[in-house]
Design an enzyme around this catalytic site. Structure first.
Site, PDB file in Angstrom:
ATOM      1  N   ALA A 154     -21.719  90.969 -13.813  1.00  0.00           N
ATOM      2  CA  ALA A 154     -21.175  92.186 -13.210  1.00  0.00           C
ATOM      3  C   ALA A 154     -21.641  92.379 -11.765  1.00  0.00           C
ATOM      4  O   ALA A 154     -21.343  93.384 -11.139  1.00  0.00           O
ATOM      5  CB  ALA A 154     -21.594  93.385 -14.052  1.00  0.00           C
ATOM      6  N   ASN A 235     -27.395  85.380 -22.040  1.00  0.00           N
ATOM      7  CA  ASN A 235     -26.377  85.967 -21.181  1.00  0.00           C
ATOM      8  C   ASN A 235     -26.542  85.467 -19.763  1.00  0.00           C
ATOM      9  O   ASN A 235     -27.635  85.393 -19.233  1.00  0.00           O
ATOM     10  CB  ASN A 235     -26.491  87.504 -21.207  1.00  0.00           C
ATOM     11  CG  ASN A 235     -26.339  88.053 -22.610  1.00  0.00           C
ATOM     12  OD1 ASN A 235     -27.290  88.520 -23.209  1.00  0.00           O
ATOM     13  ND2 ASN A 235     -25.128  87.977 -23.141  1.00  0.00           N
ATOM     14  N   ALA A 236     -25.404  85.159 -19.115  1.00  0.00           N
ATOM     15  CA  ALA A 236     -25.392  84.714 -17.718  1.00  0.00           C
ATOM     16  C   ALA A 236     -26.184  83.442 -17.495  1.00  0.00           C
ATOM     17  O   ALA A 236     -26.889  83.280 -16.517  1.00  0.00           O
ATOM     18  CB  ALA A 236     -25.905  85.815 -16.784  1.00  0.00           C
ATOM     19  N   ARG A 243     -27.697  68.288 -25.828  1.00  0.00           N
ATOM     20  CA  ARG A 243     -28.188  67.226 -24.935  1.00  0.00           C
ATOM     21  C   ARG A 243     -28.807  67.811 -23.668  1.00  0.00           C
ATOM     22  O   ARG A 243     -29.535  67.130 -22.970  1.00  0.00           O
ATOM     23  CB  ARG A 243     -27.076  66.224 -24.596  1.00  0.00           C
ATOM     24  CG  ARG A 243     -26.968  65.113 -25.646  1.00  0.00           C
ATOM     25  CD  ARG A 243     -26.137  63.952 -25.137  1.00  0.00           C
ATOM     26  NE  ARG A 243     -24.725  64.302 -25.076  1.00  0.00           N
ATOM     27  CZ  ARG A 243     -23.906  64.263 -26.130  1.00  0.00           C
ATOM     28  NH1 ARG A 243     -24.337  63.883 -27.305  1.00  0.00           N
ATOM     29  NH2 ARG A 243     -22.634  64.615 -25.985  1.00  0.00           N
ATOM     30  N   ASP A 269     -29.034  94.534 -28.989  1.00  0.00           N
ATOM     31  CA  ASP A 269     -28.187  95.587 -29.549  1.00  0.00           C
ATOM     32  C   ASP A 269     -27.123  95.023 -30.464  1.00  0.00           C
ATOM     33  O   ASP A 269     -26.249  95.718 -30.916  1.00  0.00           O
ATOM     34  CB  ASP A 269     -27.541  96.398 -28.411  1.00  0.00           C
ATOM     35  CG  ASP A 269     -26.743  95.495 -27.478  1.00  0.00           C
ATOM     36  OD1 ASP A 269     -26.726  94.262 -27.708  1.00  0.00           O
ATOM     37  OD2 ASP A 269     -26.168  96.009 -26.518  1.00  0.00           O
ATOM     38  N   ASP A 294     -31.636  96.772 -20.321  1.00  0.00           N
ATOM     39  CA  ASP A 294     -30.648  96.507 -19.277  1.00  0.00           C
ATOM     40  C   ASP A 294     -29.665  97.673 -19.212  1.00  0.00           C
ATOM     41  O   ASP A 294     -28.460  97.502 -19.042  1.00  0.00           O
ATOM     42  CB  ASP A 294     -29.905  95.193 -19.538  1.00  0.00           C
ATOM     43  CG  ASP A 294     -29.290  94.603 -18.272  1.00  0.00           C
ATOM     44  OD1 ASP A 294     -28.485  93.672 -18.382  1.00  0.00           O
ATOM     45  OD2 ASP A 294     -29.621  95.096 -17.177  1.00  0.00           O
TER      46      ASP A 294
END
Lengths: 386, 341
Positions: A154, A235-236, A243, A269, A294
């Site tokens: 974002a 995330n991200a 591998r 969450d 976050d």
């Protein structure tokens, strides 16, 4: 007032009829507090020959160290990344509101922003002790702008940056100074990032890897240069691949410096991460789990419990979703581990003797009933308590 | 009221032989005046020669009573002992200028007893506000806050659960710069407190009381002792089984110090203590089994479980078991401080 000469004369308070989190277990012990710190009652008895001045019955509740949130972007209408004239009151508002969720210390987080925002906002968020006014500010978490384009999430693309030739100076110029900074999230695959990591670590700033497409090798190198945290695991970042596990592979890497392990933030969450993935991470490396919210500014509006209702859900969620994860593990992930990440484990995130008396009173469903900072009641649930 | 009559072996009262010793006026007998009593087992009362028991005696006696109280198991033995201590404190009516002094042991044996005493306290039946305690011993050189020090033991198992004034809880300091001076000061504190009303102790597998190891003088006072190998082996379980971690020296009250108490209660439970109990009460007084010294104390109670009696003669065990109805009068009724006695 904490410690110091006057502390010996301060009243001794004994919290009875409770279970306290100590040494990774919930023990049927009383918690003794004096002068804003946790007190050793045996020492008080044999050396000072004193008893408690006041006893408070906790009704059989759990006493856990106050929660520490190292990634929170705002809440209750406040956005830390806004360059307002009075950032201070925004921070203060959030600090006060999160008390009801058991958070006693936090790191206000700034997402990728233009230079002007950093220059204006950072000086207005000093490190501050908690108290009845609100949770303590441990320092700012700068998430960006030195992150990957592909994994920006974002964050606004226009303000992403990469390191120039004189990388550390570039960092200083971008942020306008590192005085109140506690954590920096960056992508280690960017050029010159290793020297930046080393320089930041040398200043005592915690470097976190996130919003990145780094492979495991690059990530390991970053840890060897001093990185200690992973921002919202899974995330991200590149997904785990057998591998090349990428950043996720740091949880079980054998190429980390001796005696050190990586911490990783999780938004538990059930939405940001599938509970099964959360469980895999927890089972692979339980000691590194750090619960974060976050939280964003919109949260907390309308449903006042959501922000750290997330944390509550997380904690609940952690115990509900992660089979074999005990209440004690969940509580430690929200308090002890973030304290260890920031090197504060002697004073925060623990109920050991000598630590700051920041703690929460929880019922068996882990709902917060009261919050204490420096041994002082700073929030309690609405219905009358004796 | 039963009558006392002379027999060849001494006074016989209700079938219980009471031996008469020469009065030792300086020794603590019953009552702080240290004399003048006839104690009757079955009456379980202490009477003065003036006849409050209804007996018409014109001579001064110091009468010994040795009770062997045998309960079925550890829990019952612990409970009996705790009830006895509770009753003794309450009947003493401690107050502002009148403290009840208690000698206390450590180790695994008294844990059950401490738990029951804490229970009575938490129920509001027993307060330790006017009780002074003196522990028997402490290791030398172990930091006070070490989990195995006797300070830690007493804090965790007893003091932190009750309302005793910290100034009245006395334990020898094994880290004092001058250890003998520390011991002398301890003796002095006991004296200043008016002597010990009830000294509760245990027995080691080698028959020792406190750390008065085999060979200790039976008139010894509080002093520094080197621990015997038996004791070190027995204590190793508290130090992860590592013999090198067990302290080798300790400060301990002497046999004489405990003998000075007005009453002594020894707790003995478990089959591993059976041989020591046999040596202590069925053989003679012997400094190799220092608990045997209490055969010469005016008022001793041995509280045991069945297992601890395994080395005694069947006759002895049967005899004392037959007296349990008498013994139980000491703990039933169980008094309480609640009614404002």
């Amino acid at each position: 007032m904490r410690g110091g000469q006057g502390a010996a004369r301060a009243p001794v308070i004994q919290f009875t009829n409770c279970r306290i989190l100590r040494g990774g277990a919930l023990l049927r012990e009383d918690l003794w507090v004096r002068g804003g710190r946790i007190l050793d009652p045996e020492k008080l008895f044999f050396e000072e020959r004193r008893v408690a001045d006041e006893q408070r019955d906790c009704g059989g509740c759990i006493l856990a160290p106050g929660f520490i949130d190292v990634q929170i972007n705002g809440g209750f209408g406040v956005d830390f990344s806004q360059a307002s004239e009075d950032v201070g009151s925004g921070v203060a508002l959030v600090a006060r509101r999160i008390l009801s969720h058991g958070v006693t210390s936090f790191c206000p987080t700034l997402v990728t922003s233009p230079l002007e925002v950093y220059h204006k906002v950072l000086p207005q968020i000093p490190v501050k002790s908690g108290g009845p006014h609100g949770a303590g500010v441990l320092g700012v978490h700068l998430e960006g702008p030195f992150i990957s384009r592909e994994k920006r999430g974002a964050h606004p693309e226009a303000h992403l940056r990469s390191f120039e030739a004189d990388a550390f100076q570039d960092v200083l110029a971008t942020y306008g100074g590192l005085d109140n900074v506690r954590i920096v999230t960056l992508a280690p695959e960017l050029g010159h990032s290793q020297e930046v990591i080393r320089a930041l670590t040398a200043l005592g700033i915690c470097v976190s890897l996130g919003h990145s497409v780094a492979d495991l090798g690059t990530a390991e190198e970053a840890v060897q240069s001093g990185a200690t945290f992973i921002t919202h695991l899974f995330n991200a970042m590149l997904p785990f691949h057998h591998r090349d596990p990428g950043i996720v592979g740091l949880l079980t890497s054998d190429r980390l410096p001796a005696g050190r392990h990586i911490f990783y933030g999780m938004i538990a969450d059930g939405i940001h991460t599938n509970p099964a993935a959360l469980r895999i991470a927890h089972r692979a490396h339980p000691k590194g789990l750090v619960l974060v919210t976050d939280a964003v500014p919109a949260l907390g509006l309308g449903n006042g419990r959501h922000t750290l209702g997330q944390q509550e859900v997380e904690v609940d969620g952690l115990t509900a979703y992660v089979a074999g994860c005990s209440v004690e593990s969940a509580l430690e992930a929200a308090s002890l581990h973030p304290a260890q990440l920031l090197g504060l484990e002697k004073r925060k995130g623990t109920l050991d003797f000598g630590a700051d008396a920041d703690f929460v009173v929880l019922d068996d469903s882990l709902h917060v009933r009261a919050t204490y900072i420096s041994g002082e009641l700073v929030w309690q649930v609405e219905e009358a308590r004796p | 009221m039963r009558r006392i009559r002379w027999t060849r072996r001494g006074l016989l009262c209700a079938g219980v032989y009471i031996r008469v010793l020469r009065l030792r006026a300086t020794r603590a007998g019953w009552g702080r005046s240290g004399l003048l009593g006839v104690g009757c087992f079955s009456c379980s009362s202490v009477g003065r020669a003036s006849g409050s028991t209804g007996l018409n005696l014109s001579w001064k006696l110091c009468v010994t009573i040795m009770r062997l109280v045998i309960l079925d198991n550890y829990d019952l033995a612990s409970e009996w002992a705790a009830k006895y201590i509770c009753n003794r404190i309450i009947q003493f009516r401690p107050g502002q200028d009148r403290y009840f002094t208690l000698g206390l042991p450590t180790g695994s044996t008294p844990l059950g007893c401490y738990k029951k005493l804490i229970e009575y306290h938490k129920n509001g039946d027993l307060s330790f506000k006017y009780v002074k305690t003196f522990n028997m011993d402490e290791y030398v050189g172990l930091p006070r806050n070490h989990p195995e020090s006797y300070h830690s033991y007493m804090w965790n198992n007893f003091f932190k659960h009750i309302d005793i004034d910290p100034n009245n809880a006395h334990i020898l300091d094994g880290n004092a710069t001058d250890l003998q001076a520390e011991c002398d000061a301890f003796e002095k504190k006991i004296k200043e407190a008016g002597g010990i009303d009830l000294f509760v102790g245990g027995i080691g597998p080698d028959g020792h009381i406190a750390f008065n190891e085999p060979g200790s003088s039976l008139v010894s006072r509080t002093r520094l002792k080197t621990l015997a190998m038996d004791t070190i082996l027995a204590n190793a379980k508290y130090f992860d089984g590592d013999l090198s971690k067990v302290p080798t020296m300790a400060l301990t009250v002497g046999v004489g110090t405990v003998m000075d108490a007005r009453e002594v209660m020894i707790l003995i439970t478990g089959a591993h203590k059976a041989f020591a109990l046999y040596k202590a009460i069925e053989e003679g007084v012997n400094h190799m089994w220092t608990v045997s010294a209490f055969q010469q104390h005016p008022r001793t109670i041995f509280v045991c479980d069945e297992d601890a009696t395994l080395e005694l003669r069947v006759k002895t065990v049967k005899y004392f078991k037959g007296l349990m109805h008498v013994h139980n009068k000491l703990v039933d009724p169980l008094y309480s401080m609640k009614e404002g006695n």
